[in-house]
Scaffold this motif. Structure first.
Motif, PDB file in Angstrom:
ATOM      1  N   VAL A   1       0.846  -1.237   0.052  1.00 59.24           N
ATOM      2  CA  VAL A   1       0.016  -0.114   0.151  1.00 59.24           C
ATOM      3  C   VAL A   1       0.931   1.291  -0.170  1.00 59.24           C
ATOM      4  CG1 VAL A   1      -1.610   1.351   1.387  1.00 59.24           C
ATOM      5  CG2 VAL A   1      -1.897  -1.032   1.151  1.00 59.24           C
ATOM      6  N   LYS A   2       0.602   1.882  -0.870  1.00 55.42           N
ATOM      7  CA  LYS A   2       1.269   3.357  -0.882  1.00 55.42           C
ATOM      8  C   LYS A   2       0.322   4.426  -1.302  1.00 55.42           C
ATOM      9  CE  LYS A   2       5.505   5.606  -2.587  1.00 55.42           C
ATOM     10  NZ  LYS A   2       6.008   5.798  -1.383  1.00 55.42           N
ATOM     11  N   SER A   3       0.378   5.511  -0.253  1.00 56.60           N
ATOM     12  CA  SER A   3      -0.507   6.627  -0.575  1.00 56.60           C
ATOM     13  C   SER A   3       0.281   8.081  -0.485  1.00 56.60           C
ATOM     14  CB  SER A   3      -1.697   6.633   0.331  1.00 56.60           C
ATOM     15  OG  SER A   3      -1.132   6.575   1.653  1.00 56.60           O
TER      16      SER A   3
ATOM     17  N   LYS B   1      -6.260  11.774   1.276  1.00 64.07           N
ATOM     18  CA  LYS B   1      -5.333  10.557   0.918  1.00 64.07           C
ATOM     19  C   LYS B   1      -5.671   9.987  -0.216  1.00 64.07           C
ATOM     20  CE  LYS B   1      -3.406   7.000   3.569  1.00 64.07           C
ATOM     21  NZ  LYS B   1      -3.965   6.071   4.629  1.00 64.07           N
TER      22      LYS B   1
ATOM     23  N   ASN C   1      -4.656   6.551  -2.191  1.00 63.88           N
ATOM     24  CA  ASN C   1      -4.068   5.179  -2.511  1.00 63.88           C
ATOM     25  C   ASN C   1      -3.499   5.128  -3.936  1.00 63.88           C
ATOM     26  OD1 ASN C   1      -4.087   4.466   0.160  1.00 63.88           O
ATOM     27  ND2 ASN C   1      -5.330   2.685  -0.105  1.00 63.88           N
TER      28      ASN C   1
ATOM     29  N   ASP D   1      -2.809   0.150  -3.824  1.00 64.54           N
ATOM     30  CA  ASP D   1      -3.879  -0.272  -3.087  1.00 64.54           C
ATOM     31  C   ASP D   1      -4.004  -1.743  -2.639  1.00 64.54           C
ATOM     32  OD1 ASP D   1      -6.176  -0.024  -1.542  1.00 64.54           O
ATOM     33  OD2 ASP D   1      -7.427   0.567  -3.107  1.00 64.54           O
TER      34      ASP D   1
ATOM     35  N   ASP E   1       3.959   2.036   2.553  1.00 64.70           N
ATOM     36  CA  ASP E   1       3.211   2.509   3.848  1.00 64.70           C
ATOM     37  C   ASP E   1       2.554   1.129   4.525  1.00 64.70           C
ATOM     38  OD1 ASP E   1       3.505   5.113   3.029  1.00 64.70           O
ATOM     39  OD2 ASP E   1       1.378   5.099   1.992  1.00 64.70           O
TER      40      ASP E   1
END
Ligand SMILES: Nc1ncnc2c1ncn2[C@@H]1O[C@H](COP(=O)(O)OP(=O)(O)OP(=O)(O)O)[C@@H](O)[C@H]1O
Ligand SMILES: [Mg+2]
Length: 252
Positions: free
Chosen positions: A11-13, A20, A22, A25, A61
């Motif tokens: 996950v990277k946002s 926010k 993503n 996701d 994340d």
């Protein structure tokens, strides 16, 4: 089959204002040693972000990425940089070569820091690679004195100088005309045949259809995958048709 990359639930946002977003996701990807994979998907679907995350260029994340058996989260910046320099090769749409160095020096620059190898060995290796990709006679040229296709060949030599286990290509043929793109793809396929894993992002069905597996991204997720036999060089039309149909089916 041994895996060179295992990515679990990445996950990277990004925060834009107080929203926010993503970008990745919950993406899980496994790449086998020596595999030839492509990533397709609309602009903004997260393809480049995925490449940066899998190569440790960018943190994540949540989730986990392991490369060659090592969890990237457990490595410090120096260890990550060492792995990138010795085990990974990168080829981008526009090769980032230095203007004040000739082609040969640009190619050998990344390995000059590795003092276990002698300069003469590295130069010899670079010349062999240049010969292989068809730019042997250009070693003394400035990077402004060669064509886009020749520059990309130099970028490939630079990516290969350390004998990486995997090449990450983010639209490596994106800036080239279709003839040059296919020639670069011939070189990349040859490198793969010799055992280096390749993962490349492309918008070009003809490029993707030559790989063994295609991952389709949409909205930060892997929307679908397709598996092919190793490309024999003969059934490109049939493979392209299948890829196009798949893209139509999943709506990308
Ligand atoms: N540093 C950043 N800050 C905020 N948003 C970002 C950042 N980097 C990327 N994004 C956003 O993340 C999303 C995915 O970007 P990414 O570059 O991975 O897409 P892509 O699939 O490679 O697209 P393209 O095909 O256009 O190269 C996009 O919506 C992009 O705007
Ligand atoms: Mg991109």
């Amino acid at each position: 089959m041994k895996k060179i990359i295992i990515a679990e639930n990445i996950v990277k946002s990004f925060r834009v204002g107080n929203e926010k977003h993503n970008v990745l996701d919950g993406v899980s990807v496994e790449i086998n040693d020596g595999e030839f994979v492509s990533v397709m998907g609309p602009s903004g679907s997260g393809k480049s972000t995925l490449m940066f995350s899998m190569s440790g260029m960018d943190g994540i994340d949540d989730g986990m990425v392991s490369f060659d058996g090592r969890n990237l989260a457990e490595l410090n910046e120096k260890e990550l940089a060492d792995i990138r320099r010795t085990k990974m090769g990168f080829v981008f749409q526009q090769p980032t070569l230095l203007k004040n160095l000739n082609i040969l020096d640009n190619i050998i620059l990344p390995s000059m820091r590795d003092n276990r190898k002698s300069a003469a060995n590295i130069t010899e290796k670079a010349r062999a690679l240049m010969k292989k990709v068809g730019i042997a006679e250009l070693e003394n040229r400035d990077i402004t004195q060669v064509s886009g296709g020749q520059l990309q060949r130099a970028g490939i030599c630079r990516a290969l100088i350390s004998n990486p286990k995997i090449i990450f290509g983010d639209e490596p043929t994106g800036a080239l005309n279709s003839k040059s793109a296919q020639e670069i793809m011939d070189i990349i396929a040859e490198i793969n045949k010799e055992g280096t894993a390749v993962i490349l992002v492309t918008h070009d069905v003809k490029i993707a259809a030559r790989t063994e597996r295609i991952m389709f991204m949409r909205d930060g997720k892997i929307a679908s995958e397709m598996q092919f036999e190793k490309f024999s060089g003969t059934d490109i039309d049939d493979r392209m048709k299948k890829v196009t149909e798949k893209m139509r089916d999943i709506g990308i």
